[in-house]
Design an enzyme around this catalytic site. Sequence first.
Site, PDB file in Angstrom:
ATOM      1  N   LYS A   1       0.828  -1.203   0.000  1.00  0.00           N
ATOM      2  CA  LYS A   1       0.000   0.000   0.000  1.00  0.00           C
ATOM      3  C   LYS A   1       0.870   1.264   0.000  1.00  0.00           C
ATOM      4  O   LYS A   1       2.091   1.185   0.220  1.00  0.00           O
ATOM      5  CB  LYS A   1      -0.923  -0.039   1.227  1.00  0.00           C
ATOM      6  CG  LYS A   1      -1.894  -1.236   1.215  1.00  0.00           C
ATOM      7  CD  LYS A   1      -2.832  -1.207   2.403  1.00  0.00           C
ATOM      8  CE  LYS A   1      -3.766  -2.411   2.406  1.00  0.00           C
ATOM      9  NZ  LYS A   1      -4.760  -2.340   3.518  1.00  0.00           N
TER      10      LYS A   1
ATOM     11  N   TYR B   1     -12.219  -3.121  -3.528  1.00  0.00           N
ATOM     12  CA  TYR B   1     -12.777  -3.103  -2.170  1.00  0.00           C
ATOM     13  C   TYR B   1     -14.305  -3.109  -2.185  1.00  0.00           C
ATOM     14  O   TYR B   1     -14.939  -2.556  -1.279  1.00  0.00           O
ATOM     15  CB  TYR B   1     -12.247  -1.890  -1.409  1.00  0.00           C
ATOM     16  CG  TYR B   1     -10.837  -2.066  -0.860  1.00  0.00           C
ATOM     17  CD1 TYR B   1     -10.511  -3.167  -0.046  1.00  0.00           C
ATOM     18  CD2 TYR B   1      -9.844  -1.131  -1.111  1.00  0.00           C
ATOM     19  CE1 TYR B   1      -9.239  -3.323   0.472  1.00  0.00           C
ATOM     20  CE2 TYR B   1      -8.548  -1.283  -0.586  1.00  0.00           C
ATOM     21  CZ  TYR B   1      -8.261  -2.379   0.208  1.00  0.00           C
ATOM     22  OH  TYR B   1      -7.000  -2.539   0.740  1.00  0.00           O
TER      23      TYR B   1
ATOM     24  N   ASN C   1      -1.906  -0.220   7.036  1.00  0.00           N
ATOM     25  CA  ASN C   1      -1.268  -1.467   7.471  1.00  0.00           C
ATOM     26  C   ASN C   1      -0.394  -2.129   6.412  1.00  0.00           C
ATOM     27  O   ASN C   1      -0.207  -3.346   6.425  1.00  0.00           O
ATOM     28  CB  ASN C   1      -2.329  -2.427   8.012  1.00  0.00           C
ATOM     29  CG  ASN C   1      -3.417  -2.702   6.983  1.00  0.00           C
ATOM     30  OD1 ASN C   1      -3.250  -2.383   5.803  1.00  0.00           O
ATOM     31  ND2 ASN C   1      -4.518  -3.292   7.418  1.00  0.00           N
TER      32      ASN C   1
ATOM     33  N   HIS D   1      -1.889  -5.556   1.421  1.00  0.00           N
ATOM     34  CA  HIS D   1      -3.149  -6.277   1.189  1.00  0.00           C
ATOM     35  C   HIS D   1      -2.801  -7.679   0.718  1.00  0.00           C
ATOM     36  O   HIS D   1      -1.861  -7.862  -0.048  1.00  0.00           O
ATOM     37  CB  HIS D   1      -3.965  -5.586   0.093  1.00  0.00           C
ATOM     38  CG  HIS D   1      -5.085  -6.445  -0.423  1.00  0.00           C
ATOM     39  ND1 HIS D   1      -6.302  -6.524   0.200  1.00  0.00           N
ATOM     40  CD2 HIS D   1      -5.146  -7.314  -1.482  1.00  0.00           C
ATOM     41  CE1 HIS D   1      -7.080  -7.377  -0.453  1.00  0.00           C
ATOM     42  NE2 HIS D   1      -6.403  -7.873  -1.487  1.00  0.00           N
TER      43      HIS D   1
ATOM     44  N   GLU E   1      -9.375 -10.552  -7.830  1.00  0.00           N
ATOM     45  CA  GLU E   1      -8.427  -9.448  -7.684  1.00  0.00           C
ATOM     46  C   GLU E   1      -7.282  -9.543  -8.697  1.00  0.00           C
ATOM     47  O   GLU E   1      -6.833  -8.524  -9.238  1.00  0.00           O
ATOM     48  CB  GLU E   1      -7.875  -9.431  -6.254  1.00  0.00           C
ATOM     49  CG  GLU E   1      -8.959  -9.074  -5.236  1.00  0.00           C
ATOM     50  CD  GLU E   1      -8.522  -9.295  -3.790  1.00  0.00           C
ATOM     51  OE1 GLU E   1      -7.344  -9.651  -3.544  1.00  0.00           O
ATOM     52  OE2 GLU E   1      -9.373  -9.107  -2.887  1.00  0.00           O
TER      53      GLU E   1
HETATM   54  P1  DAT Z   1      -7.600  -6.900   5.620  1.00  0.00           P
HETATM   55  O1  DAT Z   1      -6.777  -5.903   4.839  1.00  0.00           O
HETATM   56  O2  DAT Z   1      -6.863  -7.369   6.856  1.00  0.00           O
HETATM   57  O3  DAT Z   1      -8.154  -8.015   4.779  1.00  0.00           O
HETATM   58  P2  DAT Z   1     -10.287  -5.767   5.566  1.00  0.00           P
HETATM   59  O4  DAT Z   1     -10.441  -6.419   4.233  1.00  0.00           O
HETATM   60  O5  DAT Z   1     -11.306  -6.073   6.600  1.00  0.00           O
HETATM   61  O6  DAT Z   1      -8.844  -6.100   6.207  1.00  0.00           O
HETATM   62  O7  DAT Z   1     -10.264  -4.177   5.400  1.00  0.00           O
HETATM   63  C1  DAT Z   1      -9.572  -3.569   4.324  1.00  0.00           C
HETATM   64  C2  DAT Z   1      -8.734  -2.447   4.873  1.00  0.00           C
HETATM   65  O8  DAT Z   1      -9.560  -1.406   5.396  1.00  0.00           O
HETATM   66  C3  DAT Z   1      -7.835  -2.852   6.030  1.00  0.00           C
HETATM   67  O9  DAT Z   1      -6.613  -3.380   5.580  1.00  0.00           O
HETATM   68  C4  DAT Z   1      -7.682  -1.592   6.790  1.00  0.00           C
HETATM   69  C5  DAT Z   1      -8.992  -0.875   6.584  1.00  0.00           C
HETATM   70  N1  DAT Z   1      -9.943  -1.119   7.675  1.00  0.00           N
HETATM   71  C6  DAT Z   1     -10.598  -2.282   7.916  1.00  0.00           C
HETATM   72  N2  DAT Z   1     -11.428  -2.178   8.958  1.00  0.00           N
HETATM   73  C7  DAT Z   1     -11.316  -0.905   9.393  1.00  0.00           C
HETATM   74  C8  DAT Z   1     -11.925  -0.141  10.457  1.00  0.00           C
HETATM   75  N3  DAT Z   1     -12.842  -0.696  11.269  1.00  0.00           N
HETATM   76  N4  DAT Z   1     -11.557   1.152  10.592  1.00  0.00           N
HETATM   77  C9  DAT Z   1     -10.659   1.715   9.789  1.00  0.00           C
HETATM   78  N5  DAT Z   1     -10.037   1.069   8.767  1.00  0.00           N
HETATM   79  C10 DAT Z   1     -10.366  -0.218   8.568  1.00  0.00           C
HETATM   80 MG    MG Z   2      -9.500  -7.868   3.170  1.00  0.00          MG
END
Ligand code: DAT
Ligand code: MG
Length: 140
Positions: A11, A51, A118, A121, A132
């Site tokens: 990212k 997303y 973070n 991805h 994807e």
């Molecule tokens: P991951 O990347 O661990 O698969 P995800 O698909 O649930 O997590 O979410 C996509 C991204 O969105 C994640 O990497 C960070 C952000 N994110 C997820 N949940 C969030 C939240 N509750 N508040 C803020 N950012 C969030």
């Molecule tokens: Mg995810």
Amino acid sequence: SQPERTLVLIKPDGVARHLTGEILRRIEAKGYTIVALEQRSADTELLGEHYAEHQGKPFFDPLVDFMMSGPVVAAVVEGNRVIEGFRSLAGTTEPTAAAPGTIRGDLGRDWGTTVVQNLVHGSDSAESAAREIGLWFPAL
Ligand code: DAT
Ligand code: MG
């Protein structure tokens, strides 16, 4: 089991912090193979599809803005059980909680932003990986 493929994104925070090499090093050191690699700038259309599962959530717009804040490095990574294996290498979503030894746990932290930054991805299932990879690398 057959080798499988996953989509990995470094990212904008990872690229801006010059962690591209460190993250790719960990993927290769684990024994996975990088079969495609490209640095690029994503647009709202691509990120909206990438997303799609998060559309309508409060962090969706900040997430898309963050993902367009700078270039990302997209990679297709291959190996037996690589989808699960890369998620394990990456660590849990929140870097503060992610275990030491993981990419997010070792290299990430909470920066006080609306969206969690973070570093990486990784696709979360075989279905997500196929979708994807098709989005980011349509020629594969
Ligand atoms: P991951 O990347 O661990 O698969 P995800 O698909 O649930 O997590 O979410 C996509 C991204 O969105 C994640 O990497 C960070 C952000 N994110 C997820 N949940 C969030 C939240 N509750 N508040 C803020 N950012 C969030
Ligand atoms: Mg995810």
